[in-house]
Scaffold this active site. Sequence first.
Site, short mmCIF file in Angstrom:
data_model
loop_
_atom_site.label_atom_id
_atom_site.label_comp_id
_atom_site.label_asym_id
_atom_site.label_seq_id
_atom_site.Cartn_x
_atom_site.Cartn_y
_atom_site.Cartn_z
N HIS A 118 0.82 -1.22 0.00
CA HIS A 118 0.00 0.00 0.00
C HIS A 118 0.86 1.27 0.00
CE1 HIS A 118 -3.21 -2.81 1.28
NE2 HIS A 118 -2.27 -3.29 2.06
N SER A 150 14.66 21.70 -15.95
CA SER A 150 13.49 22.54 -16.17
C SER A 150 13.92 23.79 -16.90
CB SER A 150 12.86 22.91 -14.82
OG SER A 150 12.07 24.08 -14.95
N LYS A 174 16.09 21.93 -10.93
CA LYS A 174 15.41 20.67 -11.18
C LYS A 174 16.27 19.63 -11.86
CE LYS A 174 11.33 20.11 -11.11
NZ LYS A 174 10.29 19.58 -10.26
N GLU A 186 8.96 8.71 -16.60
CA GLU A 186 7.57 9.13 -16.80
C GLU A 186 7.11 8.81 -18.23
OE1 GLU A 186 7.13 13.10 -14.26
OE2 GLU A 186 9.01 12.99 -15.33
#
Length: 444
Positions: free
Chosen positions: A162, A283, A289, A296
């Site tokens: 979980h 970024s 970043k 992704e």
Amino acid sequence: MTDGPEPGAADGPLWAGRLEGGLDPVVLRFSSSLAVDRRLLPYDVRASQAHVRMLGRQGVIPTDDADAIVAALGEIAREPVDGDATDEDVHSLIERRLVARLGDVGRRVHAGRSRNDQVATAFRLWAKDAAGSLLVSLRRLQAALVACAREDGELLLPGFTHLQRAQPIPLGHHLLAHAWALERDAVRLAAARDAADVSPLGAGALAGSSLPLDPEGVAADLDLGSSFRNSVDAVADRDFACDLAYACAMTFVHLSRLGEELVLWTSSEFGWATLDDRVATGSSMMPQKKNPDVAELVRGRAGTAIGRLTGLLALLKGLPLAYNRDLQEDKEAVFAQVDALDGALATMTLAVGGLRFDGVRMLAAAEDGLTVATDVAEALVRAGVPFREAHAQVAGRIARGERFSSPSAAEAVAARRGRGMPGRWRDQLADLEALVGSGAREPT
Ligand code: ARG
């Protein structure tokens, strides 16, 4: 050297003769598959050469003509396909070029054959190759996971259920869980390759031919495992394409789960791992970043891969036997499926190969005083307490604020030593190394 009308866009399609006038350019653009199936050219050439050699052996055409066609097809395979060719498909383009070279001799190539068995054969040859090369890419990713486990596998982390901290496990055990999932994908890809390993040539449009063909000889010439059993099925069957699309989709699901963990583990919140700069992105606005875009993208493309499989199944489900033009739509999906997976496998291999772990942060999470609660309860069981009672006792102590420093995470892991358990993860390392080898082994 040409005599008589040529097939091809300039002089009409392969089926010109029955229908009057040419195809409207709008309809040709709508229906042509050349932009997609041009990739089958080398496979169609191989299949056409095998077909023609068989026609020569069987006395359907003179062997001199067969030799000339085989040679010309070899030259055609080396020629680029013009971007502006307006043939209906790659099969039409090849025959047009053959006739342009050999005239009437080239017109003999299609005896006893239809584009229906022709396209199924070329597609199967391609699929067999594609599954084989995906297997090689998959083995490389497995090898990267195994190498990563060998290097940093003793680091401890909390395993999750979980996404809540559950019990301590070694990183090696966790990484090899991904490698085992990919092992099942290897078996699926090998099965997809075997499903493609059947020759439909000789099935003709659907009912074979009255010419004395030798489908088994053609299958052997193409190094395909067998020849079709039923000519109607041979031209209607795209199970092999679905098998490959499914093997890819399932692999993508596994890559997506691995990608999701890379996203989590490289976040500031976890801070367990960093990606190598070669696979990370920045970024355009926020200078600090370092983003896991590749993971992704893999996660996102997994969704598209599932969609392609679904699309393919939907394409097939209502089709009456045997060939229907709907089947032309199968290739774009499967080509894209294979290309996407190959790119994802190569990228994830780089990402895994460049991971650096923060063992201190991982250990701190593994030793939060709670992840060994089950081990504390099991110690009570060893002392004779019924498990349900032990569970309640430990839960009560936790509710009152108690935290456990004994056993340590390492002791807890060492105590779980059965086959397939975290305390024995190095046994799996050896098993996987034997399966994966240097990164290029076939599944056994
Ligand atoms: N381009 C077609 C395909 O990919 C080739 C077969 C065409 N056959 C036909 N009967 N129109 O399916």
